[in-house]
Scaffold this active site. Structure first.
Site, PDB file in Angstrom:
ATOM      1  N   LYS A  52      30.013  39.839  56.541  1.00  0.00           N
ATOM      2  CA  LYS A  52      30.759  38.688  56.026  1.00  0.00           C
ATOM      3  C   LYS A  52      29.944  37.412  56.218  1.00  0.00           C
ATOM      4  O   LYS A  52      29.832  36.580  55.314  1.00  0.00           O
ATOM      5  CB  LYS A  52      32.113  38.580  56.745  1.00  0.00           C
ATOM      6  N   GLN A  96      39.437  39.704  62.799  1.00  0.00           N
ATOM      7  CA  GLN A  96      38.933  41.045  62.480  1.00  0.00           C
ATOM      8  C   GLN A  96      39.842  42.100  63.124  1.00  0.00           C
ATOM      9  O   GLN A  96      40.102  42.049  64.329  1.00  0.00           O
ATOM     10  CB  GLN A  96      37.484  41.180  62.982  1.00  0.00           C
ATOM     11  N   ASP A 119      42.693  35.994  54.476  1.00  0.00           N
ATOM     12  CA  ASP A 119      42.878  37.451  54.405  1.00  0.00           C
ATOM     13  C   ASP A 119      44.233  37.790  53.790  1.00  0.00           C
ATOM     14  O   ASP A 119      44.497  38.951  53.464  1.00  0.00           O
ATOM     15  CB  ASP A 119      42.808  38.077  55.814  1.00  0.00           C
TER      16      ASP A 119
END
Ligand code: NDP
Length: 296
Positions: A52, A96, A119
């Site tokens: 990322k 994460q 997200d």
């Protein structure tokens, strides 16, 4: 006839080029910045986080990784999210996953300011998705899959889509996204009975169940479009949830693993980060109802 391979790597690469160009044309001194909270030492998570960061930097998005020990307590993690919520230089925040077992994942994700939730995992953004409200952030993997489906040119409206898997990050938002495209959607999972019979009637099959090569050609209707989300590490290397060589002779379109869904996921995350930045710069409508929010 053999299926057309949906080349996720190429589609993602085109997407990155366009996004990079848009970012290079931003007329402001700041750049979009994504903060990634990484808890613990899981090697696979570390690789995903580094990917990322690398992709972000390649296209002009800043990426700050906050690495934390897996012994961190819930309250300390919530405080870090509060700081990032209040930090004007941070436009997107992701945590994460998975988190260590002693941490309540929903509590942590819910704390992210929805305007920075790139997200799309907060209850607020998943709620907007169920309302088919375009202001919400859609989670990266389902959003990338929709791009792949649209790249084929097939009509989605009215089609029967079978989604295999009901996780909060892939299966459920994917089903909602397809429903918003006017598909008739069936969601199946590990307790479903007669999955094969259900899948056989589907025009579009999205498989996200983490079971190596589970979907065989006998499960697939002639001409179906197949999206394989699975990433399974086997003795023979990486493979998806679909038996690709078996199924490709029956499907009309199919994604490979690797090189299908995977490359799209990070591209969509960075697209969401760019959108978050633009909205925050332009005093766009804020999704946030947090007290003392300064993101207006
Ligand atoms: P989860 O483990 O969270 O969910 C798996 C889902 O599949 C569950 O709903 C489970 O059912 C269902 N399932 C498991 N076994 C079966 C079975 N035999 N038949 C039918 N359904 C079954 O996984 P994720 O959703 O996070 O990920 C799914 C796969 O996609 C994994 O391989 C993962 O690595 C990959 N992935 C790939 C990404 C990419 O960018 N390419 C991004 C995210 C994930 P139940 O709910 O009943 O347990």
């Amino acid at each position: 006839m053999s299926a057309t391979i949906i080349d996720g790597k190429k589609i993602a690469s085109n997407f990155y080029n366009k996004l990079k160009e848009k970012i290079s044309k931003l007329e402001c001194e700041e750049i979009p910045v994504l903060a990634v909270i990484s808890v613990g030492d899981d090697p696979a998570s570390k690789v995903y986080v580094k990917t990322k960061q690398k992709r972000a930097q390649e296209i002009g998005i800043g990426c700050e990784i906050i690495e934390l020990a897996d012994t961190i307590g819930e309250n300390a993690l919530l405080e870090i999210i509060d700081e990032l919520n209040d930090n004007h230089h941070i436009n997107g925040i992701i945590v994460q996953l998975p988190l260590p077992k002693h941490i309540d994942q929903l509590k942590i994700l819910s704390r992210i300011n929805p305007s920075k939730d790139v997200d799309g995992f907060t209850p607020y953004n998943t709620g907007l998705l169920s309302y088919n409200d375009k202001k919400g952030f859609i989670s990266a993997t389902p959003k990338g899959i929709l791009h792949l489906l649209q790249s084929t040119g097939i009509e989605l409206s009215g089609k029967h889509a079978a989604v295999i898997g009901r996780s909060n990050i892939v299966g459920k938002p994917m089903a909602m996204l397809l429903l918003n495209q006017d598909c008739s959607v069936t969601i199946t999972h590990s307790k479903s009975q007669n999955i094969e019979d259900i899948v056989k009637t589907a025009d579009i099959i999205v498989v996200a169940c983490g079971q190596a090569k589970m979907i065989k050609s006998s499960w697939v209707k002639d001409g179906a479009t197949i999206i394989d989300v699975g990433i399974n590490r086997t003795e023979d290397g990486l493979c998806g949830d679909v038996d690709f060589d078996d199924v490709k002779e029956k499907a009309s379109f199919i994604t490979p693993v690797p090189g299908g869904v995977g490359p799209m996921t990070v591209a969509m995350l960075l697209d969401n980060t760019y959108t978050a930045f633009c909205r925050q710069q332009n005093d766009g409508e804020c999704l946030c109802h947090h007290k003392n929010c300064k993101c207006h």
